[in-house]
Design a protein around this motif. Structure first.
Motif, PDB file in Angstrom:
ATOM      1  N   GLY A 192       0.815  -1.204   0.000  1.00 35.08           N
ATOM      2  CA  GLY A 192       0.000   0.000   0.000  1.00 35.08           C
ATOM      3  C   GLY A 192       0.848   1.254   0.000  1.00 35.08           C
ATOM      4  O   GLY A 192       2.042   1.245   0.323  1.00 35.08           O
TER       5      GLY A 192
ATOM      6  N   THR B 257      -4.908  -1.282  -7.280  1.00 36.76           N
ATOM      7  CA  THR B 257      -4.976  -1.240  -5.816  1.00 36.76           C
ATOM      8  C   THR B 257      -6.356  -0.790  -5.333  1.00 36.76           C
ATOM      9  O   THR B 257      -6.958  -1.410  -4.450  1.00 36.76           O
ATOM     10  CB  THR B 257      -3.903  -0.298  -5.259  1.00 36.76           C
ATOM     11  N   LEU B 258      -6.867   0.289  -5.922  1.00 34.66           N
ATOM     12  CA  LEU B 258      -8.173   0.796  -5.510  1.00 34.66           C
ATOM     13  C   LEU B 258      -9.294  -0.167  -5.883  1.00 34.66           C
ATOM     14  O   LEU B 258     -10.263  -0.320  -5.130  1.00 34.66           O
ATOM     15  CB  LEU B 258      -8.419   2.171  -6.144  1.00 34.66           C
TER      16      LEU B 258
ATOM     17  N   ALA C   6      -9.005  -3.454  -6.064  1.00 34.26           N
ATOM     18  CA  ALA C   6      -8.935  -4.574  -5.123  1.00 34.26           C
ATOM     19  C   ALA C   6      -9.502  -4.180  -3.760  1.00 34.26           C
ATOM     20  O   ALA C   6     -10.191  -4.973  -3.104  1.00 34.26           O
ATOM     21  CB  ALA C   6      -7.481  -5.030  -4.986  1.00 34.26           C
ATOM     22  N   THR C   7      -9.216  -2.950  -3.318  1.00 27.16           N
ATOM     23  CA  THR C   7      -9.759  -2.471  -2.044  1.00 27.16           C
ATOM     24  C   THR C   7     -11.276  -2.394  -2.088  1.00 27.16           C
ATOM     25  O   THR C   7     -11.975  -2.800  -1.142  1.00 27.16           O
ATOM     26  CB  THR C   7      -9.182  -1.087  -1.711  1.00 27.16           C
ATOM     27  N   ARG C   8     -11.801  -1.891  -3.191  1.00 27.72           N
ATOM     28  CA  ARG C   8     -13.254  -1.808  -3.361  1.00 27.72           C
ATOM     29  C   ARG C   8     -13.894  -3.199  -3.362  1.00 27.72           C
ATOM     30  O   ARG C   8     -14.941  -3.414  -2.741  1.00 27.72           O
ATOM     31  CB  ARG C   8     -13.562  -1.083  -4.681  1.00 27.72           C
ATOM     32  N   THR C   9     -13.241  -4.139  -4.029  1.00 31.42           N
ATOM     33  CA  THR C   9     -13.751  -5.507  -4.065  1.00 31.42           C
ATOM     34  C   THR C   9     -13.822  -6.092  -2.661  1.00 31.42           C
ATOM     35  O   THR C   9     -14.816  -6.735  -2.283  1.00 31.42           O
ATOM     36  CB  THR C   9     -12.849  -6.383  -4.959  1.00 31.42           C
ATOM     37  N   GLN C  10     -12.758  -5.865  -1.864  1.00 29.26           N
ATOM     38  CA  GLN C  10     -12.728  -6.401  -0.500  1.00 29.26           C
ATOM     39  C   GLN C  10     -13.841  -5.795   0.347  1.00 29.26           C
ATOM     40  O   GLN C  10     -14.505  -6.499   1.111  1.00 29.26           O
ATOM     41  CB  GLN C  10     -11.365  -6.117   0.123  1.00 29.26           C
ATOM     42  N   HIS C  11     -14.070  -4.493   0.211  1.00 31.15           N
ATOM     43  CA  HIS C  11     -15.131  -3.838   0.977  1.00 31.15           C
ATOM     44  C   HIS C  11     -16.505  -4.389   0.607  1.00 31.15           C
ATOM     45  O   HIS C  11     -17.349  -4.639   1.488  1.00 31.15           O
ATOM     46  CB  HIS C  11     -15.096  -2.325   0.731  1.00 31.15           C
TER      47      HIS C  11
ATOM     48  N   GLY D 273     -15.375  -3.777  -8.090  1.00 31.64           N
ATOM     49  CA  GLY D 273     -14.022  -3.246  -8.084  1.00 31.64           C
ATOM     50  C   GLY D 273     -13.576  -2.800  -9.464  1.00 31.64           C
ATOM     51  O   GLY D 273     -12.958  -1.741  -9.625  1.00 31.64           O
TER      52      GLY D 273
END
Length: 486
Positions: A228, A420-421, A423-428, A443
């Motif tokens: 990150g 990166t963004l 993947a973060t959105r997918t996790q959320h 994502g």
């Protein structure tokens, strides 16, 4: 008359030779992505170490472009091109023969060096070979198609070679292409002599610029992607890259014979064109990367089917770039064609941001491929023309290396941020209770929206900075150069 016709024919043959060398470099950037799963299974890479098959190439390629372009100006552009072909071809042989992880990653580092040497001077040679505006517009159309459309061709080639033979052949195929291109270049590309080192080469400037670029690319593909942007290692690397960059600028301002004369950045046209290129390429890289993942993970396409899905984009780019870009630029000017082209790319990215989990190719993918392909076909030649137009002939290699560096570093940075963004959105979304498929798709949608935002930023720069009077100045300088050459 016969001699004049032969000379004219040789120029266009030389253009094809240069573009073939560039195509080999562009193909390599995408053909490897399709083969990564096979490489992982065969050589036993872990998921994290597998990234170095791509990262090793990006670090040296992005880090050495400016230096290679400037050395081409000082020594010989044809010599740099031929030397790059030799290095790239030999490194491709080593990649294909690799039986261990270390051998493949090491060969990819060297392959990046050859790629930088080969591609950094191509635009400069084309610019000097075709000083007349109409011919230059046509030549830039050919180059832009190869540079932009070659990526999707690489997806097809990677799928075919990996499925039909083995991953080794995605590297072996470069060997005959490299040999034939080198032989043709010696015959058809005119020999040249650079301006010389004068009071001496700016070794310190070369070390500072290369170190800053390589550290920046390393930061993008390693600590930022894995830990990150807020991680201690990432911040330390970014700080180091910034300090090296500041030291480089200070050095170039005081050096007697600078690696990069800072006066080149006084041209608003060059500065704006490179900024636009960086923003657009981020969207283009996102198109290939997230589009491929959507087709693979959501619609369950095979590697070959993914490559074929991008074929309409390539065909549209080829037809428009090779047949119509010259007429559009000559009639309306590069600035007036740039804005509509970027608008089509923006529309295509927005359409991609609405693709459903049960999407179909004809309804959801095909229209976006046509829009993005048409947009980049119009935008590419205009942008390259503007980026090269503000440079003096003796600095064409530098301008060429600069626009290529902008492409690679901007693309890598944009892709890292988008991935990166996303993947973060997918996790959320997954943590909020959505299915894996829906979360992945959400994502990707965010990634395309960010790419669309970057493209809109490029549109704003074009509208504000590249005003009509600036374009008229470009045209006047070209006419003067043509008159002097005549």
């Amino acid at each position: 008359m016969t001699t004049q016709i032969a000379t004219e024919r040789n120029r266009w043959i030389a253009l094809l030779v240069l573009c073939t060398g560039m195509l080999m470099i562009v193909l390599d950037a995408t053909v490897v992505n399709v083969a990564l799963p096979s490489i992982q299974d065969d050589l036993g890479f872990s998921q994290s170490s597998l990234a170095w098959v791509v990262n090793a190439y990006l670090i040296t390629f992005g880090g050495l472009l400016l230096l290679a372009g400037r050395l081409g100006d000082l020594i010989s552009r044809r010599g740099m091109f031929l030397s790059g072909l030799v290095v790239f071809t030999l490194a491709s042989l080593a990649c294909g023969l690799a039986q261990t992880q270390a051998m493949l990653v090491g060969a990819r580092f060297i392959q990046g060096v050859g790629g930088a040497m080969t591609s950094a001077v191509v635009l400069g040679m084309i610019f000097t070979m075709f000083p007349e505006p109409r011919e230059q517009a046509k030549a830039m159309g050919v180059f832009s198609f190869v540079a932009s459309g070659g990526g999707s061709v690489g997806l097809i080639a990677g799928g075919v070679l990996t499925d039909a033979i083995s991953w080794h052949w995605i590297f072996f195929v470069n060997i005959p292409i490299g040999i034939v291109t080198a032989i043709a270049a010696r015959q058809y590309v005119a020999a040249d002599r650079g301006e010389g080192f004068g009071k001496g080469a700016d070794i310190l400037g070369a070390l500072l610029s290369t170190g800053a670029l390589m550290l920046l690319v390393f930061t993008i593909v390693k600590p930022a992607a894995e830990d990150g942007w807020g991680a201690t290692m990432t911040l330390a690397c970014v700080t180091g890259a910034v300090l090296l960059g500041i030291a480089f600028v200070a050095r170039e301002a005081s050096a007697a014979n600078p690696l990069i004369p800072l006066r080149i950045f006084r041209s608003k046209t060059i500065a704006a064109a490179n900024a636009i290129q960086a923003l657009l390429v981020a969207g283009m890289f996102g198109t290939f990367f997230m589009g491929s993942l959507y087709l693979q993970r959501i619609l369950h396409y095979s590697p070959l089917q993914i490559g074929l899905a991008f074929l309409p984009l390539t065909l549209v780019m080829g037809i428009v770039s090779l047949r119509y870009s010259e007429g559009l630029i000559m009639r309306f000017g590069p600035r007036r064609t740039l804005v509509p082209g970027m608008s089509l790319v923006l529309l295509g990215l927005l359409l991609f941001a609405r693709t459903p989990v049960d999407g179909t190719y004809l309804a959801d993918i095909f229209p976006t491929m046509l829009l993005i392909g048409l947009g980049f076909a119009i935008t590419g030649p205009s942008l390259v023309t503007l980026a090269m137009s503000g440079a003096d002939p003796q600095e064409a290699g530098l301008a060429s290396g600069l626009i290529n560096t902008t492409t690679q570093v901007g693309g890598a940075l944009g892709l890292a941020v988008l991935a990166t963004l996303a993947a973060t959105r997918t996790q959320h979304l997954h943590d909020a209770g959505q299915s894996v498929t829906s979360a992945l798709n959400g994502g990707y949608h965010l990634g395309y929206l960010i790419a669309a935002g970057l493209t809109f930023g490029a549109l704003v720069i074009a509208a504000v900075v590249l005003r009509e009077r600036g374009e008229e100045a470009v045209a006047m300088s070209r006419d003067a150069a043509c008159a002097e050459a005549a």
